[in-house]
Motif scaffolding. Structure first.
Motif, mmCIF file in Angstrom:
data_model
loop_
_atom_site.group_PDB
_atom_site.id
_atom_site.type_symbol
_atom_site.label_atom_id
_atom_site.label_comp_id
_atom_site.label_asym_id
_atom_site.label_seq_id
_atom_site.Cartn_x
_atom_site.Cartn_y
_atom_site.Cartn_z
ATOM 1 N N ALA A 125 34.206 39.330 37.444
ATOM 2 C CA ALA A 125 34.263 38.194 36.526
ATOM 3 C C ALA A 125 33.037 37.294 36.649
ATOM 4 N N ASN A 126 32.478 37.204 37.835
ATOM 5 C CA ASN A 126 31.339 36.314 38.046
ATOM 6 C C ASN A 126 30.004 37.028 37.912
ATOM 7 N N GLY A 127 30.018 38.223 37.370
ATOM 8 C CA GLY A 127 28.777 38.913 37.035
ATOM 9 C C GLY A 127 27.963 39.380 38.210
ATOM 10 N N GLY A 128 28.620 39.656 39.304
ATOM 11 C CA GLY A 128 27.892 40.182 40.447
ATOM 12 C C GLY A 128 27.462 41.606 40.166
ATOM 13 N N GLY A 129 26.211 41.831 40.025
ATOM 14 C CA GLY A 129 25.727 43.172 39.719
ATOM 15 C C GLY A 129 24.726 43.622 40.762
ATOM 16 N N GLY A 130 24.140 44.725 40.492
ATOM 17 C CA GLY A 130 23.150 45.252 41.411
ATOM 18 C C GLY A 130 23.709 46.423 42.186
ATOM 19 N N VAL A 131 22.809 47.158 42.765
ATOM 20 C CA VAL A 131 23.183 48.375 43.483
ATOM 21 C C VAL A 131 24.012 48.053 44.719
ATOM 22 N N MET A 151 37.003 33.026 31.786
ATOM 23 C CA MET A 151 36.486 33.052 33.138
ATOM 24 C C MET A 151 37.437 32.319 34.096
ATOM 25 N N LEU A 152 37.951 31.178 33.677
ATOM 26 C CA LEU A 152 38.875 30.423 34.519
ATOM 27 C C LEU A 152 40.174 31.192 34.719
ATOM 28 N N PHE A 153 40.656 31.849 33.663
ATOM 29 C CA PHE A 153 41.889 32.625 33.755
ATOM 30 C C PHE A 153 41.739 33.775 34.761
ATOM 31 N N VAL A 154 40.611 34.441 34.721
ATOM 32 C CA VAL A 154 40.362 35.551 35.647
ATOM 33 C C VAL A 154 40.252 35.035 37.076
ATOM 34 N N ASP A 155 39.632 33.869 37.260
ATOM 35 C CA ASP A 155 39.544 33.284 38.597
ATOM 36 C C ASP A 155 40.924 32.906 39.128
ATOM 37 N N ILE A 156 41.798 32.404 38.275
ATOM 38 C CA ILE A 156 43.160 32.060 38.697
ATOM 39 C C ILE A 156 43.918 33.316 39.116
ATOM 40 N N ILE A 157 43.773 34.388 38.337
ATOM 41 C CA ILE A 157 44.425 35.657 38.703
ATOM 42 C C ILE A 157 43.864 36.181 40.010
ATOM 43 N N SER A 158 42.548 36.087 40.176
ATOM 44 C CA SER A 158 41.908 36.562 41.406
ATOM 45 C C SER A 158 42.394 35.786 42.631
ATOM 46 N N ILE A 159 42.447 34.475 42.516
ATOM 47 C CA ILE A 159 42.926 33.647 43.631
ATOM 48 C C ILE A 159 44.390 33.935 43.928
ATOM 49 N N THR A 160 45.185 34.128 42.889
ATOM 50 C CA THR A 160 46.601 34.456 43.080
ATOM 51 C C THR A 160 46.766 35.786 43.813
ATOM 52 N N LEU A 161 45.975 36.775 43.432
ATOM 53 C CA LEU A 161 46.049 38.070 44.120
ATOM 54 C C LEU A 161 45.618 37.962 45.576
ATOM 55 N N ILE A 162 44.553 37.227 45.834
ATOM 56 C CA ILE A 162 44.073 37.092 47.218
ATOM 57 C C ILE A 162 45.087 36.340 48.070
ATOM 58 N N LEU A 163 45.633 35.244 47.554
ATOM 59 C CA LEU A 163 46.632 34.493 48.325
ATOM 60 C C LEU A 163 47.925 35.287 48.506
ATOM 61 N N GLY A 164 48.339 36.016 47.465
ATOM 62 C CA GLY A 164 49.525 36.875 47.590
ATOM 63 C C GLY A 164 49.319 37.978 48.615
ATOM 64 N N GLY A 165 48.125 38.572 48.605
ATOM 65 C CA GLY A 165 47.813 39.586 49.604
ATOM 66 C C GLY A 165 47.801 39.019 51.010
ATOM 67 N N GLY A 166 47.276 37.819 51.148
ATOM 68 C CA GLY A 166 47.296 37.160 52.457
ATOM 69 C C GLY A 166 48.718 36.874 52.920
ATOM 70 N N PHE A 167 49.586 36.497 51.981
ATOM 71 C CA PHE A 167 50.993 36.266 52.316
ATOM 72 C C PHE A 167 51.652 37.542 52.819
ATOM 73 N N PHE A 168 51.403 38.667 52.150
ATOM 74 C CA PHE A 168 51.991 39.927 52.591
ATOM 75 C C PHE A 168 51.447 40.361 53.954
#
Length: 118
Positions: free
Chosen positions: A60-66, A1-18
């Motif tokens: 990764a954080n289990g957000g489900g639902g319609v 879970m922590l590894f996926v959060d690190i990848i997610s934060i890296t992608l979001i910050l990288g996207g913000g940089f671009f």
């Protein structure tokens, strides 16, 4: 879970940089071709990375639902729409700027119109 959060934060910050690089490029480049490059390439990559990081975080954080699944589908559609339309818009903008004479030919490193066609 922590590894996926690190990848997610890296992608979001990288996207913000671009996206920031796109804004700086649009403000600083002086000709149409430079601005066209800045508005199509890094902006699309930044948007894709940001939304991919968001989708990864939600999964990764289990957000489900319609409602959440509908939002995830909308994010995927936004990325697909940006990837399909950005090259077309860049092509049309380049064609119109060439036709209207808005290209600074002295600043080009290579001009295909002046070279003989084979």
């Amino acid at each position: 879970m922590l590894f996926v959060d690190i990848i997610s934060i890296t992608l979001i910050l990288g996207g913000g940089f671009f996206c920031l690089a796109t804004a700086i490029g649009l403000a600083r480049f002086r000709d149409t071709i430079g601005r066209m490059h800045a508005s199509t390439k890094p902006q699309t990559l930044g948007l894709s990375m940001t939304l991919l990081g968001t989708v990864l975080h939600i999964f990764a954080n289990g957000g489900g639902g319609v409602t959440v699944n509908g939002d995830l589908g909308m994010m995927v559609l936004i990325v697909l729409f940006a990837l399909m339309t950005s090259p077309i818009i860049g092509n049309r903008l380049g064609h119109v700027s060439q036709k209207e004479g808005l290209i600074d030919r002295d600043a080009l490193s290579r001009d295909d119109e002046l070279e003989p066609r084979q």
